[in-house]
Each structure stands twice: as C-alpha cells, then as structure tokens.
Design a protein around this motif. Structure first.
Motif, PDB file in Angstrom:
ATOM      1  N   ALA A  70       8.528  -3.721  -6.113  1.00 39.48           N
ATOM      2  CA  ALA A  70       8.384  -5.062  -6.684  1.00 39.48           C
ATOM      3  C   ALA A  70       6.960  -5.585  -6.521  1.00 39.48           C
ATOM      4  CB  ALA A  70       9.384  -6.016  -6.038  1.00 39.48           C
ATOM      5  N   ASP A  71       6.360  -5.366  -5.346  1.00 40.35           N
ATOM      6  CA  ASP A  71       4.990  -5.842  -5.115  1.00 40.35           C
ATOM      7  C   ASP A  71       4.012  -5.220  -6.099  1.00 40.35           C
ATOM      8  OD1 ASP A  71       5.632  -7.535  -3.012  1.00 40.35           O
ATOM      9  OD2 ASP A  71       5.247  -6.009  -1.482  1.00 40.35           O
ATOM     10  N   ASN A  72       4.086  -3.913  -6.278  1.00 44.49           N
ATOM     11  CA  ASN A  72       3.143  -3.223  -7.156  1.00 44.49           C
ATOM     12  C   ASN A  72       3.403  -3.519  -8.628  1.00 44.49           C
ATOM     13  OD1 ASN A  72       1.314  -1.954  -5.350  1.00 44.49           O
ATOM     14  ND2 ASN A  72       2.985  -0.641  -4.721  1.00 44.49           N
ATOM     15  N   VAL A 115       0.828  -1.208   0.000  1.00 45.55           N
ATOM     16  CA  VAL A 115       0.000   0.000   0.000  1.00 45.55           C
ATOM     17  C   VAL A 115       0.864   1.260   0.000  1.00 45.55           C
ATOM     18  CG1 VAL A 115      -1.742   1.281   1.304  1.00 45.55           C
ATOM     19  CG2 VAL A 115      -1.898  -1.209   1.137  1.00 45.55           C
ATOM     20  N   THR A 116       1.962   1.216   0.723  1.00 45.16           N
ATOM     21  CA  THR A 116       2.792   2.414   0.870  1.00 45.16           C
ATOM     22  C   THR A 116       4.161   2.290   0.207  1.00 45.16           C
ATOM     23  OG1 THR A 116       3.608   1.607   3.001  1.00 45.16           O
ATOM     24  CG2 THR A 116       1.674   3.064   3.040  1.00 45.16           C
ATOM     25  N   SER A 117       4.401   1.203  -0.511  1.00 51.77           N
ATOM     26  CA  SER A 117       5.741   0.954  -1.042  1.00 51.77           C
ATOM     27  C   SER A 117       6.044   1.697  -2.347  1.00 51.77           C
ATOM     28  CB  SER A 117       5.957  -0.542  -1.241  1.00 51.77           C
ATOM     29  OG  SER A 117       5.027  -1.040  -2.168  1.00 51.77           O
ATOM     30  N   GLY A 118       5.084   2.348  -2.922  1.00 50.48           N
ATOM     31  CA  GLY A 118       5.322   3.110  -4.144  1.00 50.48           C
ATOM     32  C   GLY A 118       4.966   2.329  -5.394  1.00 50.48           C
TER      33      GLY A 118
END
Length: 76
Positions: A18-20, A11-14
C-alpha cells in the motif's frame, strides 16, 4: 540519514504494498500536473535556495524532519 531508509517499512514492503502504491500514485499525479520545463525550473529554483540556505547554517545544526532528523553536514 541511512536510518531513514533502512528503518522505514516502505523500503522493504515490496512494490505492491500500500505504501509503495501510494508513492507511485502521488508521483504520477504530480507528473501529470506539470510540464518538463516547469519541473526543471522548479528544481533549479529549489537548488538555488538550498545552496544559499544550507551553506549559511552551522554544520552541527539539527534539521528536524518530523520522526527523524539530520545534521546539516549529513545532508550535503
């Protein structure tokens, strides 16, 4: 339910984390493998099933979603 979104790194990683990037990649692959009509039909079928299944459950039933969960009345 809010804790699922506020407590996860994606949610907050930008946007370029890698997740997004993985979320977008999987979404693009899924979109490329279906037509708008197929998607609409699948959504309609899922909503029909969910409306019948969820409303038949007691509101205080815990729904296990792996690392987190919801009560039935939280998901409506």
């Amino acid at each position: 339910m809010l804790e699922h979104f506020t407590g996860n790194a994606w949610v907050t990683s930008g946007l370029d984390s890698a997740d997004n990037i993985d979320i977008r990649r999987r979404s693009e692959q899924t979109a490329a493998a279906t037509t708008p009509r197929e998607l609409a039909d699948a959504v309609d079928a899922a909503l029909t099933d969910l409306r019948a299944t969820v409303t038949a459950q007691p509101p205080d039933r815990n729904v296990d979603l792996g690392d987190w969960g919801l009560k039935v009345d939280d998901s409506c």
